[in-house]
Scaffold this motif. Structure first.
Motif, PDB file in Angstrom:
ATOM      1  N   GLU A 207      -0.717  -8.983 -10.379  1.00 25.56           N
ATOM      2  CA  GLU A 207      -1.196  -9.883 -11.155  1.00 25.56           C
ATOM      3  C   GLU A 207       0.744 -10.319 -10.978  1.00 25.56           C
ATOM      4  OE1 GLU A 207      -2.178 -10.750 -15.826  1.00 25.56           O
ATOM      5  OE2 GLU A 207      -2.703  -9.436 -14.111  1.00 25.56           O
ATOM      6  N   ARG A 236      -2.350 -17.346 -14.244  1.00 27.85           N
ATOM      7  CA  ARG A 236      -2.245 -16.037 -14.075  1.00 27.85           C
ATOM      8  C   ARG A 236      -3.082 -16.344 -13.015  1.00 27.85           C
ATOM      9  NH1 ARG A 236      -3.794 -13.910 -19.936  1.00 27.85           N
ATOM     10  NH2 ARG A 236      -2.103 -14.031 -21.490  1.00 27.85           N
ATOM     11  N   ARG A 238      -3.955 -13.281  -9.923  1.00 26.61           N
ATOM     12  CA  ARG A 238      -4.225 -11.837  -9.957  1.00 26.61           C
ATOM     13  C   ARG A 238      -4.810 -11.439  -8.211  1.00 26.61           C
ATOM     14  NH1 ARG A 238      -8.746  -8.944 -13.650  1.00 26.61           N
ATOM     15  NH2 ARG A 238      -6.811  -9.213 -15.248  1.00 26.61           N
ATOM     16  N   GLU A 240      -6.921  -8.432  -5.887  1.00 29.93           N
ATOM     17  CA  GLU A 240      -7.685  -7.422  -6.112  1.00 29.93           C
ATOM     18  C   GLU A 240      -7.737  -6.773  -4.831  1.00 29.93           C
ATOM     19  OE1 GLU A 240     -10.833  -8.068  -8.557  1.00 29.93           O
ATOM     20  OE2 GLU A 240      -9.791  -8.189 -10.647  1.00 29.93           O
ATOM     21  N   TRP A 277     -12.019 -15.458 -15.492  1.00 29.50           N
ATOM     22  CA  TRP A 277     -11.139 -15.132 -13.770  1.00 29.50           C
ATOM     23  C   TRP A 277     -11.289 -15.288 -12.797  1.00 29.50           C
ATOM     24  CZ3 TRP A 277      -5.724 -13.841 -12.976  1.00 29.50           C
ATOM     25  CH2 TRP A 277      -5.438 -13.021 -14.301  1.00 29.50           C
TER      26      TRP A 277
END
Length: 299
Positions: A207, A236, A238, A240, A277
């Motif tokens: 992140e 932000r 991120r 995953e 998100w």
């Protein structure tokens, strides 16, 4: 069809090797390698041989620019604020120093960039690897025959990303890779322009936080020198990993919004309140308050 590395691919790999082989030296100093050896398939080596002097010259400029970008200089206001920050919050003070006080230096007096042919029999035309060293290489006649030579190697992956691993080579034998927990792959490349010029950022952690540069020590991965329309913490991103595959997500934490390929994300207030998100495409143009635009590319 396998595509051979281009001159631009080699330049990108050299910059990535600078990132992958950093050595923390002191609380406020990080060293980067001075020596880089580009390893190619024999046919690609012959094809690019005439261009190698120009690639070397351009690579030195790219490495100089990246070293300058990494070394964030502390401003007068930041130095004057040190006693206050230290008293008010030790954590905030340390985060501020880690951003504002960290210096990156080349391990040698000059960049040394050489080209060679890989000794891997399984290498195809797309093979590209960079071996790095913190000291300068002696001429071949002075090198002798070391029992074992351990190096950091940054290799381009078939996906287009990069991976840095340790490699051990013995005379007369092929290189053997030693994978270590510290080796980090590049997840994405972000290109952008602010008042300081054009920049390239390589995302190597799960992140990152993007926002406007200030003197308060805000912990940012990308600190933009730009208008106040861009919030101190604006976006932000991120990454995953999941059983169904990996992906990127974005969260707008700004006052004046974020766009992805022209479409707005959820407003900053709502995103912070609900921790929203949203999926981020593998390739996207990200707009911050319509002021700064970032070309995002997953690797």
């Amino acid at each position: 069809m396998i595509q051979r590395p281009t001159a631009r691919d080699i330049l990108e790999a050299l910059v990535q090797a600078l990132h992958g082989a950093q050595e923390p030296f002191d609380d406020d100093l990080v060293l980067v390698p001075a020596f880089y050896e580009v390893r190619l398939h024999p046919d690609v080596y012959l094809e690019l041989k005439a261009l190698m002097p120009r690639i070397q010259a351009q690579a030195q400029k790219r490495l100089d620019a990246e070293l300058d970008r990494l070394s964030v200089k502390r401003g007068l206001l930041s130095r004057l604020a040190d006693p206050v920050l230290r008293w008010f919050s030790a954590d905030r003070y340390l985060r501020g120093r880690s951003r504002a006080g960290l210096t990156y230096e080349r391990s040698g007096a000059a960049w040394q960039i050489e080209f060679g042919v890989t000794d891997r029999p399984e290498a195809d035309l797309g093979f590209l690897a960079i071996e790095t060293d913190f000291g300068m290489r002696a001429a071949a006649e002075y090198r002798g025959q070391p029992t074992i030579n351990i190096r950091r190697t940054t290799r381009r992956l078939p996906t287009g990303g990069f991976e840095t691993v340790l490699s051990a080579a013995r005379p007369g034998r092929s290189t053997q890779e030693i994978r270590t927990p510290g080796a980090r792959a590049v997840l994405a490349r972000l290109r952008y322009e602010d008042r300081q010029g054009e920049h390239v950022y390589y995302m190597q952690k799960a992140e990152i936080v993007i926002g406007r540069q200030d003197e308060g020590g805000t912990a940012l991965d990308i600190a933009l020198d730009t208008l106040a329309d861009v919030s101190r913490e604006h976006l932000r991103i991120r990454h995953e990993e999941a059983a169904t595959g990996s992906g990127f997500w974005a969260q707008d934490v700004s006052q004046f919004g974020v766009t992805v390929n022209g479409a707005p994300l959820t407003s900053g207030t709502a995103a912070v309140a609900t921790e929203v998100w949203q999926p981020l495409p593998a390739q996207a143009e990200i707009g911050l308050a319509g002021v700064v635009f970032i070309d995002f590319e997953a690797l």
